[in-house]
Scaffold this active site. Structure first.
Site, PDB file in Angstrom:
ATOM      1  N   HIS A 103      -7.669   9.358  -1.988  1.00  0.00           N
ATOM      2  CA  HIS A 103      -7.186   9.144  -0.742  1.00  0.00           C
ATOM      3  C   HIS A 103      -7.928   9.992   0.430  1.00  0.00           C
ATOM      4  O   HIS A 103      -8.193   9.130   1.437  1.00  0.00           O
ATOM      5  CB  HIS A 103      -5.650   9.967  -0.806  1.00  0.00           C
ATOM      6  CG  HIS A 103      -4.936   9.476   0.237  1.00  0.00           C
ATOM      7  ND1 HIS A 103      -3.150   9.658   0.086  1.00  0.00           N
ATOM      8  CD2 HIS A 103      -4.857   9.266   1.474  1.00  0.00           C
ATOM      9  CE1 HIS A 103      -2.833   9.337   1.259  1.00  0.00           C
ATOM     10  NE2 HIS A 103      -3.649   8.825   1.886  1.00  0.00           N
TER      11      HIS A 103
ATOM     12  N   LYS B 152      -2.762   5.796  -4.253  1.00  0.00           N
ATOM     13  CA  LYS B 152      -3.949   6.600  -3.919  1.00  0.00           C
ATOM     14  C   LYS B 152      -3.642   8.055  -4.654  1.00  0.00           C
ATOM     15  O   LYS B 152      -2.527   8.360  -4.687  1.00  0.00           O
ATOM     16  CB  LYS B 152      -4.158   6.792  -2.627  1.00  0.00           C
ATOM     17  CG  LYS B 152      -4.027   5.617  -1.686  1.00  0.00           C
ATOM     18  CD  LYS B 152      -4.225   5.721  -0.266  1.00  0.00           C
ATOM     19  CE  LYS B 152      -3.777   4.625   0.533  1.00  0.00           C
ATOM     20  NZ  LYS B 152      -2.267   4.547   1.058  1.00  0.00           N
TER      21      LYS B 152
ATOM     22  N   ASP C 260       0.839  -1.208  -0.072  1.00  0.00           N
ATOM     23  CA  ASP C 260      -0.056   0.226  -0.059  1.00  0.00           C
ATOM     24  C   ASP C 260       0.738   1.394   0.092  1.00  0.00           C
ATOM     25  O   ASP C 260       1.590   1.652   0.960  1.00  0.00           O
ATOM     26  CB  ASP C 260      -0.772   0.039   1.185  1.00  0.00           C
ATOM     27  CG  ASP C 260      -1.878   1.048   1.079  1.00  0.00           C
ATOM     28  OD1 ASP C 260      -2.852   1.123   0.798  1.00  0.00           O
ATOM     29  OD2 ASP C 260      -1.273   2.331   1.893  1.00  0.00           O
TER      30      ASP C 260
ATOM     31  N   TYR D  59       2.867   9.847  -0.712  1.00  0.00           N
ATOM     32  CA  TYR D  59       4.106   9.259   0.248  1.00  0.00           C
ATOM     33  C   TYR D  59       5.401   9.453  -0.450  1.00  0.00           C
ATOM     34  O   TYR D  59       6.385   9.274  -0.024  1.00  0.00           O
ATOM     35  CB  TYR D  59       3.875   7.870   0.545  1.00  0.00           C
ATOM     36  CG  TYR D  59       2.398   7.440   1.290  1.00  0.00           C
ATOM     37  CD1 TYR D  59       1.861   8.366   1.814  1.00  0.00           C
ATOM     38  CD2 TYR D  59       2.156   6.102   1.236  1.00  0.00           C
ATOM     39  CE1 TYR D  59       0.579   7.906   2.407  1.00  0.00           C
ATOM     40  CE2 TYR D  59       1.088   5.727   1.944  1.00  0.00           C
ATOM     41  CZ  TYR D  59       0.401   6.503   2.465  1.00  0.00           C
ATOM     42  OH  TYR D  59      -0.965   6.006   3.038  1.00  0.00           O
TER      43      TYR D  59
HETATM   44  P1  NAD Z   1       0.763   1.356  12.038  1.00  0.00           P
HETATM   45  O1  NAD Z   1      -0.414   1.269  12.954  1.00  0.00           O
HETATM   46  O2  NAD Z   1       0.883   0.312  11.225  1.00  0.00           O
HETATM   47  O3  NAD Z   1       2.015   1.439  12.961  1.00  0.00           O
HETATM   48  C1  NAD Z   1       3.242   1.728  12.583  1.00  0.00           C
HETATM   49  C2  NAD Z   1       4.348   1.837  13.569  1.00  0.00           C
HETATM   50  O4  NAD Z   1       3.807   0.962  14.738  1.00  0.00           O
HETATM   51  C3  NAD Z   1       5.684   1.614  13.090  1.00  0.00           C
HETATM   52  O5  NAD Z   1       6.344   2.836  12.552  1.00  0.00           O
HETATM   53  C4  NAD Z   1       6.425   1.205  14.416  1.00  0.00           C
HETATM   54  O6  NAD Z   1       6.716   2.376  15.091  1.00  0.00           O
HETATM   55  C5  NAD Z   1       5.234   0.660  14.974  1.00  0.00           C
HETATM   56  N1  NAD Z   1       5.547  -0.892  14.839  1.00  0.00           N
HETATM   57  C6  NAD Z   1       5.075  -1.643  13.843  1.00  0.00           C
HETATM   58  N2  NAD Z   1       5.313  -3.027  13.836  1.00  0.00           N
HETATM   59  C7  NAD Z   1       5.885  -3.012  15.145  1.00  0.00           C
HETATM   60  C8  NAD Z   1       6.183  -4.355  15.937  1.00  0.00           C
HETATM   61  N3  NAD Z   1       6.005  -5.504  15.256  1.00  0.00           N
HETATM   62  N4  NAD Z   1       6.719  -3.867  17.149  1.00  0.00           N
HETATM   63  C9  NAD Z   1       6.919  -2.805  17.624  1.00  0.00           C
HETATM   64  N5  NAD Z   1       6.413  -1.767  17.040  1.00  0.00           N
HETATM   65  C10 NAD Z   1       5.929  -1.946  15.770  1.00  0.00           C
HETATM   66  O7  NAD Z   1       0.665   2.999  11.354  1.00  0.00           O
HETATM   67  P2  NAD Z   1       0.889   3.542   9.939  1.00  0.00           P
HETATM   68  O8  NAD Z   1       1.883   3.318   9.242  1.00  0.00           O
HETATM   69  O9  NAD Z   1       0.112   4.832  10.120  1.00  0.00           O
HETATM   70  O10 NAD Z   1      -0.446   2.675   9.175  1.00  0.00           O
HETATM   71  C11 NAD Z   1      -0.275   1.579   8.301  1.00  0.00           C
HETATM   72  C12 NAD Z   1      -0.293   2.073   6.765  1.00  0.00           C
HETATM   73  O11 NAD Z   1      -1.546   2.630   6.500  1.00  0.00           O
HETATM   74  C13 NAD Z   1       0.763   3.078   6.326  1.00  0.00           C
HETATM   75  O12 NAD Z   1       1.887   2.697   6.280  1.00  0.00           O
HETATM   76  C14 NAD Z   1      -0.184   3.519   4.950  1.00  0.00           C
HETATM   77  O13 NAD Z   1       0.221   2.570   4.055  1.00  0.00           O
HETATM   78  C15 NAD Z   1      -1.613   3.514   5.567  1.00  0.00           C
HETATM   79  N6  NAD Z   1      -2.124   4.683   5.864  1.00  0.00           N
HETATM   80  C16 NAD Z   1      -3.245   5.186   5.122  1.00  0.00           C
HETATM   81  C17 NAD Z   1      -3.801   6.467   5.390  1.00  0.00           C
HETATM   82  C18 NAD Z   1      -5.037   7.069   4.709  1.00  0.00           C
HETATM   83  O14 NAD Z   1      -5.275   8.253   4.673  1.00  0.00           O
HETATM   84  N7  NAD Z   1      -5.261   6.245   3.675  1.00  0.00           N
HETATM   85  C19 NAD Z   1      -3.319   6.983   6.634  1.00  0.00           C
HETATM   86  C20 NAD Z   1      -2.267   6.594   7.597  1.00  0.00           C
HETATM   87  C21 NAD Z   1      -1.854   5.049   6.976  1.00  0.00           C
END
Ligand code: NAD
Length: 276
Positions: free
Chosen positions: A109, A76, A46, A51
């Site tokens: 998005h 997106k 994704d 990004y």
């Molecule tokens: P997430 O909830 O996936 O959390 C990611 C963070 O959690 C990492 O940066 C790290 O700090 C921690 N983490 C991940 N795995 C871990 C583990 N096993 N142990 C310890 N810590 C860990 O947050 P995200 O990146 O905001 O969301 C995931 C994806 O969703 C994004 O990368 C993106 O692709 C998507 N997203 C989309 C939108 C949208 O508006 N459509 C907005 C935000 C994110």
């Protein structure tokens, strides 16, 4: 639940239930992280134009041993590219950066209601699907009123809505709307951007299973039939987040996590008021 299990979308396409997100990852960082993710078994990636790492994602795809049809790539359309003509140009630009002829899923998005363009944009998405440059089309951060408007005007139902959803913010209203209309729920910030990993209830469940808090939360998403796209750039965590097939949460544990929902749990912007 089989590892890498597939979800059937309302247009007949199939997508992996567990994928890999690359928000807040640099272009080069995305190349390295996606390479690790593919090696760990992820098949769905994704990204998004905003990004600024579609190039890195594309290089990782090109350099992998997999054939294109083995991967499911989502990108997106950014808010500034809303509107019919702009959307047609935006998909072109994303495809060039990704080095692909087609994305598996193209999402609007944000509804950005203050721009007043999301319906025109959705009409372009319908054309983009018709031309085959995106296999499936969907939205992100749409509220029921935005979904209703685009569905009524075009008759085309998005395959999914990618929304903020994690144990502290469980979106019951949107989930019910999705269920009624055959729209899959895809969860962004599924781990609450890492903030939920210190929660005592999650930690207790994790300890009981000999798993990590991240694995428990991802398992909760999967058992709720959500599509989920956790992010990490740390190879060991990328692997850990995909290794969620050897245990399942009991109905009591599912209920405990369901009980963590809070109306104040939103971390990201509110789609109704976000000004971008
Ligand atoms: P997430 O909830 O996936 O959390 C990611 C963070 O959690 C990492 O940066 C790290 O700090 C921690 N983490 C991940 N795995 C871990 C583990 N096993 N142990 C310890 N810590 C860990 O947050 P995200 O990146 O905001 O969301 C995931 C994806 O969703 C994004 O990368 C993106 O692709 C998507 N997203 C989309 C939108 C949208 O508006 N459509 C907005 C935000 C994110």
């Amino acid at each position: 639940m089989a590892l890498n299990s597939l979800v059937t979308l309302n247009d007949g396409s199939k997508m992996p239930q567990l994928g890999f997100g690359v928000w807040q990852v640099s272009d080069d960082g995305a190349e390295a992280a996606v390479k690790t993710a593919i090696e760990a078994g992820y098949r769905s990636i994704d990204t998004a134009a905003i990004y600024r790492n579609e190039g890195g994602v594309g290089r990782a795809i090109k350099n992998s041993d997999l054939s294109r049809s083995d991967l499911f790539i989502t990108t997106k359309l950014w808010n500034e590219d809303q509107g019919y003509d702009n959307a047609m140009k935006a998909i072109d630009s994303s495809l060039k950066k990704l080095g692909l002829e087609q994305v598996d899923l193209y999402l609007v998005h944000w509804p950005a209601p203050q721009r007043g363009l999301y319906l025109e944009t959705w009409k372009a998405m319908v054309e983009i699907k018709k031309q085959g440059i995106a296999k499936s089309i969907g939205v992100s951060n749409f509220m029921p009123e935005h979904l209703t408007r685009i569905i009524e005007a075009t008759g085309v139902v998005p395959v999914l809505n990618q929304i903020e959803l994690h144990p502290k913010f469980q979106q019951p209203v949107l989930r019910e709307f999705h269920e009624k209309h055959g729209i899959k729920t895809e969860c962004w910030s599924p781990l609450g951007q890492g903030q939920l990993l210190e929660d005592s209830q999650i930690k207790a469940i994790a300890a009981k299973h000999g798993k990590t808090p991240a694995q428990v939360i991802i398992r909760w998403h999967l058992q709720n039939n959500f599509i989920v796209i956790p992010k990490s750039v740390t190879p060991s965590r990328i692997k850990e987040n995909f290794d969620v097939d050897s245990f399942s949460l009991s109905s009591d544990e599912m209920s405990t996590i369901a009980g963590m929902d809070s109306k104040e749990g939103r971390i990201g912007p509110n789609p109704m008021t976000a000004q971008f």
